[in-house]
Design a protein around this motif. Structure first.
Motif, PDB file in Angstrom:
ATOM      1  N   MET A 240       0.836  -1.210   0.000  1.00 48.46           N
ATOM      2  CA  MET A 240       0.000   0.000   0.000  1.00 48.46           C
ATOM      3  C   MET A 240       0.868   1.256   0.000  1.00 48.46           C
ATOM      4  O   MET A 240       0.554   2.239  -0.673  1.00 48.46           O
ATOM      5  N   ASP A 241       1.974   1.223   0.741  1.00 45.25           N
ATOM      6  CA  ASP A 241       2.889   2.370   0.772  1.00 45.25           C
ATOM      7  C   ASP A 241       3.563   2.575  -0.591  1.00 45.25           C
ATOM      8  O   ASP A 241       3.752   3.710  -1.033  1.00 45.25           O
ATOM      9  N   GLU A 242       3.939   1.472  -1.235  1.00 49.65           N
ATOM     10  CA  GLU A 242       4.570   1.569  -2.559  1.00 49.65           C
ATOM     11  C   GLU A 242       3.641   2.238  -3.570  1.00 49.65           C
ATOM     12  O   GLU A 242       4.092   2.943  -4.473  1.00 49.65           O
ATOM     13  N   ASP A 243       2.346   2.010  -3.396  1.00 48.27           N
ATOM     14  CA  ASP A 243       1.359   2.570  -4.318  1.00 48.27           C
ATOM     15  C   ASP A 243       0.929   3.976  -3.915  1.00 48.27           C
ATOM     16  O   ASP A 243      -0.061   4.510  -4.439  1.00 48.27           O
ATOM     17  N   SER A 244       1.680   4.571  -2.973  1.00 51.56           N
ATOM     18  CA  SER A 244       1.394   5.927  -2.475  1.00 51.56           C
ATOM     19  C   SER A 244      -0.008   6.052  -1.901  1.00 51.56           C
ATOM     20  O   SER A 244      -0.610   7.132  -1.895  1.00 51.56           O
ATOM     21  N   ASN A 245      -0.542   4.913  -1.421  1.00 53.97           N
ATOM     22  CA  ASN A 245      -1.863   4.885  -0.790  1.00 53.97           C
ATOM     23  C   ASN A 245      -2.969   5.454  -1.683  1.00 53.97           C
ATOM     24  O   ASN A 245      -3.950   6.031  -1.192  1.00 53.97           O
ATOM     25  N   ARG A 246      -2.801   5.313  -3.005  1.00 46.95           N
ATOM     26  CA  ARG A 246      -3.851   5.790  -3.920  1.00 46.95           C
ATOM     27  C   ARG A 246      -5.171   5.077  -3.675  1.00 46.95           C
ATOM     28  O   ARG A 246      -6.242   5.646  -3.886  1.00 46.95           O
ATOM     29  N   CYS A 247      -5.087   3.834  -3.208  1.00 47.02           N
ATOM     30  CA  CYS A 247      -6.309   3.055  -2.984  1.00 47.02           C
ATOM     31  C   CYS A 247      -7.128   3.602  -1.815  1.00 47.02           C
ATOM     32  O   CYS A 247      -8.321   3.289  -1.699  1.00 47.02           O
ATOM     33  N   SER A 248      -6.496   4.391  -0.948  1.00 46.88           N
ATOM     34  CA  SER A 248      -7.205   4.889   0.236  1.00 46.88           C
ATOM     35  C   SER A 248      -7.884   6.230  -0.003  1.00 46.88           C
ATOM     36  O   SER A 248      -8.481   6.794   0.909  1.00 46.88           O
ATOM     37  N   VAL A 249      -7.803   6.747  -1.234  1.00 48.54           N
ATOM     38  CA  VAL A 249      -8.405   8.042  -1.564  1.00 48.54           C
ATOM     39  C   VAL A 249      -9.493   7.832  -2.616  1.00 48.54           C
ATOM     40  O   VAL A 249      -9.267   7.176  -3.639  1.00 48.54           O
ATOM     41  N   ILE A 250     -10.663   8.387  -2.371  1.00 44.71           N
ATOM     42  CA  ILE A 250     -11.767   8.261  -3.320  1.00 44.71           C
ATOM     43  C   ILE A 250     -11.535   9.182  -4.520  1.00 44.71           C
ATOM     44  O   ILE A 250     -11.233  10.364  -4.374  1.00 44.71           O
ATOM     45  N   SER A 251     -11.666   8.616  -5.701  1.00 45.96           N
ATOM     46  CA  SER A 251     -11.495   9.381  -6.942  1.00 45.96           C
ATOM     47  C   SER A 251     -12.368   8.750  -8.026  1.00 45.96           C
ATOM     48  O   SER A 251     -13.082   7.779  -7.780  1.00 45.96           O
ATOM     49  N   LYS A 252     -12.303   9.299  -9.216  1.00 46.30           N
ATOM     50  CA  LYS A 252     -13.106   8.767 -10.315  1.00 46.30           C
ATOM     51  C   LYS A 252     -12.696   7.343 -10.649  1.00 46.30           C
ATOM     52  O   LYS A 252     -13.543   6.475 -10.937  1.00 46.30           O
ATOM     53  N   VAL A 253     -11.393   7.091 -10.623  1.00 47.07           N
ATOM     54  CA  VAL A 253     -10.890   5.750 -10.920  1.00 47.07           C
ATOM     55  C   VAL A 253     -11.032   4.831  -9.712  1.00 47.07           C
ATOM     56  O   VAL A 253     -11.107   3.611  -9.859  1.00 47.07           O
ATOM     57  N   ASN A 254     -11.088   5.414  -8.521  1.00 44.46           N
ATOM     58  CA  ASN A 254     -11.126   4.639  -7.277  1.00 44.46           C
ATOM     59  C   ASN A 254     -12.305   5.120  -6.415  1.00 44.46           C
ATOM     60  O   ASN A 254     -12.124   5.876  -5.465  1.00 44.46           O
ATOM     61  N   PRO A 255     -13.542   4.711  -6.744  1.00 43.87           N
ATOM     62  CA  PRO A 255     -14.729   5.250  -6.069  1.00 43.87           C
ATOM     63  C   PRO A 255     -14.921   4.768  -4.635  1.00 43.87           C
ATOM     64  O   PRO A 255     -15.780   5.290  -3.928  1.00 43.87           O
ATOM     65  N   PHE A 256     -14.140   3.777  -4.207  1.00 44.83           N
ATOM     66  CA  PHE A 256     -14.225   3.270  -2.834  1.00 44.83           C
ATOM     67  C   PHE A 256     -12.830   3.251  -2.219  1.00 44.83           C
ATOM     68  O   PHE A 256     -11.843   2.937  -2.896  1.00 44.83           O
ATOM     69  N   ARG A 257     -12.767   3.589  -0.945  1.00 41.45           N
ATOM     70  CA  ARG A 257     -11.473   3.585  -0.254  1.00 41.45           C
ATOM     71  C   ARG A 257     -11.118   2.176   0.211  1.00 41.45           C
ATOM     72  O   ARG A 257     -11.981   1.397   0.585  1.00 41.45           O
ATOM     73  N   PHE A 258      -9.832   1.875   0.213  1.00 43.83           N
ATOM     74  CA  PHE A 258      -9.317   0.632   0.777  1.00 43.83           C
ATOM     75  C   PHE A 258      -8.328   0.991   1.884  1.00 43.83           C
ATOM     76  O   PHE A 258      -7.271   1.576   1.619  1.00 43.83           O
ATOM     77  N   VAL A 259      -8.692   0.665   3.119  1.00 41.33           N
ATOM     78  CA  VAL A 259      -7.907   1.064   4.283  1.00 41.33           C
ATOM     79  C   VAL A 259      -7.589  -0.172   5.125  1.00 41.33           C
ATOM     80  O   VAL A 259      -8.515  -0.861   5.582  1.00 41.33           O
ATOM     81  N   PRO A 260      -6.300  -0.476   5.360  1.00 42.33           N
ATOM     82  CA  PRO A 260      -5.961  -1.631   6.200  1.00 42.33           C
ATOM     83  C   PRO A 260      -6.361  -1.378   7.655  1.00 42.33           C
ATOM     84  O   PRO A 260      -6.194  -0.272   8.180  1.00 42.33           O
ATOM     85  N   LEU A 261      -6.891  -2.394   8.307  1.00 38.29           N
ATOM     86  CA  LEU A 261      -7.176  -2.314   9.740  1.00 38.29           C
ATOM     87  C   LEU A 261      -5.880  -2.492  10.523  1.00 38.29           C
ATOM     88  O   LEU A 261      -4.964  -3.190  10.082  1.00 38.29           O
ATOM     89  N   ASP A 262      -5.808  -1.848  11.679  1.00 38.28           N
ATOM     90  CA  ASP A 262      -4.581  -1.863  12.477  1.00 38.28           C
ATOM     91  C   ASP A 262      -4.590  -3.023  13.470  1.00 38.28           C
ATOM     92  O   ASP A 262      -5.416  -3.071  14.381  1.00 38.28           O
ATOM     93  N   TYR A 263      -3.667  -3.950  13.271  1.00 44.78           N
ATOM     94  CA  TYR A 263      -3.448  -5.029  14.230  1.00 44.78           C
ATOM     95  C   TYR A 263      -2.430  -4.572  15.277  1.00 44.78           C
ATOM     96  O   TYR A 263      -1.560  -3.741  14.991  1.00 44.78           O
ATOM     97  N   CYS A 264      -2.531  -5.138  16.467  1.00 40.05           N
ATOM     98  CA  CYS A 264      -1.525  -4.856  17.493  1.00 40.05           C
ATOM     99  C   CYS A 264      -1.344  -6.121  18.331  1.00 40.05           C
ATOM    100  O   CYS A 264      -2.220  -6.998  18.350  1.00 40.05           O
ATOM    101  N   PRO A 265      -0.195  -6.257  19.025  1.00 45.25           N
ATOM    102  CA  PRO A 265       0.011  -7.431  19.874  1.00 45.25           C
ATOM    103  C   PRO A 265      -1.083  -7.524  20.938  1.00 45.25           C
ATOM    104  O   PRO A 265      -1.533  -6.516  21.476  1.00 45.25           O
ATOM    105  N   SER A 266      -1.485  -8.743  21.224  1.00 50.42           N
ATOM    106  CA  SER A 266      -2.597  -8.949  22.153  1.00 50.42           C
ATOM    107  C   SER A 266      -2.103  -8.965  23.605  1.00 50.42           C
ATOM    108  O   SER A 266      -2.244  -9.951  24.331  1.00 50.42           O
TER     109      SER A 266
END
Length: 342
Positions: A240-266
């Motif tokens: 996601m970082d390599e792709d400059s997080n384009r998937c996380s921004v809504i645009s004409k080409v990307n009408p839905f955001r894709f956001v990773p959920l944050d995992y943490c140690p239990s």
């Protein structure tokens, strides 16, 4: 009904007891599709009066067996991911009537043999491809050392497939929910490269038009579902970082955001922080996943689930009043039903 009018009373009572025992055995034998600690059913600890501190099939023992099995599993990861991305149909086993129909005349066999071989059930390639969790019944002894936890928002669980210039979201049952372009590799014709596809496990939040990424199975035709959780999380974040997080921004080409959920140690501190924080989205529950678990296309004891209001009872960790207020109110009639089901 059988009459026992001439028998002593104690004989009649014993017959009734044996009948009830036999019916109970039949009931257990006939539940062939029931899975251990299925999260679509009531948590065993919250089935009133029935929980005795242990599960029918020890959850901890199944975890250990599954971790050992993972070490020897050698499935073709690349072929599996490609077949899903391309929507390739698969044939299930022949139906019982086809397998058992072995008797008959030679003439009938000659006339119908080829037809029976061709008559196979077609399966939906997108059905049952998501890893499902169990209720956390046996608390793992290594919960703080070897498990991760993630807060899951309320939404629609979806298999997201980006392939051939289009992105599709499917339900657990393989039903097409949505079709749209995206910046996911293989997800739009504008940035399409040959033989590129992506498979994600997401929770769709309709109000914010966001697909929250729960896990990753494949990215740019590189399958990772047979890698451990820690690597899959690292791979997802780095891509996601390599792709400059384009998937996380809504645009004409990307009408839905894709956001990773944050995992943490239990850990205890992490759970205290999670359960005392005000979340911007309505929380569905907490998913605990073993760090060494592979992504399995079935219900797994290495992925366990708790509703927030269950945490004090199961883990002994206090939660905010906001989460406790979400605990369901059980009426007396519903309580009686739960007792019968557990």
């Amino acid at each position: 009904a059988v009459r026992y009018g001439g028998e002593p009373r104690w004989v009649q009572e014993r017959v009734y007891e044996m009948t009830d025992e036999l019916l109970a055995q039949w009931k257990g034998a006939l539940c062939v599709t029931e899975e251990s600690n299925d999260t679509t059913k009531t948590h065993p600890r919250f089935c009133q009066y029935k929980y005795r501190g242990e599960s029918a099939d020890c959850q901890e023992a199944r975890r250990k067996r599954l971790l050992e099995e993972q070490k020897s599993r050698r499935e073709s990861s690349v072929d599996y991911a490609r077949r899903i991305a391309e929507g390739e149909e698969q044939n299930d086993d022949e139906t019982p009537d086809e397998m058992d129909d072995e008797e008959g005349t030679d003439a009938a066999e000659e006339g119908q043999g080829k037809e029976r071989k061709k008559r196979k059930r077609r399966s939906n390639p997108y059905k049952n491809q998501l890893m499902l969790s169990e209720w956390m019944v046996d608390v793992p002894a290594d919960l703080e050392q070897n498990w991760m936890v993630v807060v899951c928002p309320i939404g629609k669980r979806s298999l997201v497939v980006a392939s051939k210039g289009v992105t599709c979201a499917y339900s657990r049952a393989g039903q097409l929910l949505n079709r749209f372009p995206s910046y996911l590799p293989g997800g739009c014709k504008k940035h399409l490269s040959s033989n590129t596809y992506t498979l994600l496990d997401c929770v769709y939040h309709e109000t914010s038009h966001t697909y929250y990424i729960l896990d990753i199975m494949c990215w740019k035709a590189h399958p990772v579902h047979h890698s451990d959780l820690e690597f899959r999380l690292f791979w997802m974040k780095s891509k996601m970082d390599e792709d400059s997080n384009r998937c996380s921004v809504i645009s004409k080409v990307n009408p839905f955001r894709f956001v990773p959920l944050d995992y943490c140690p239990s850990t205890q501190d992490a759970l205290n922080r999670i359960l005392s924080t005000a979340w911007p989205l309505e929380v569905d529950g907490l998913l605990f996943v073993h760090k060494s678990s592979h992504y399995l296309r079935r219900r797994s004891p290495l992925a366990v689930w708790l509703k927030p209001h269950m945490v004090p009872e199961v883990l002994g960790v206090q939660v905010s009043a906001e989460f406790l207020a979400c605990a369901p109110v059980i009426s007396e009639a519903k309580m009686d039903t739960q007792v019968d089901q557990c």
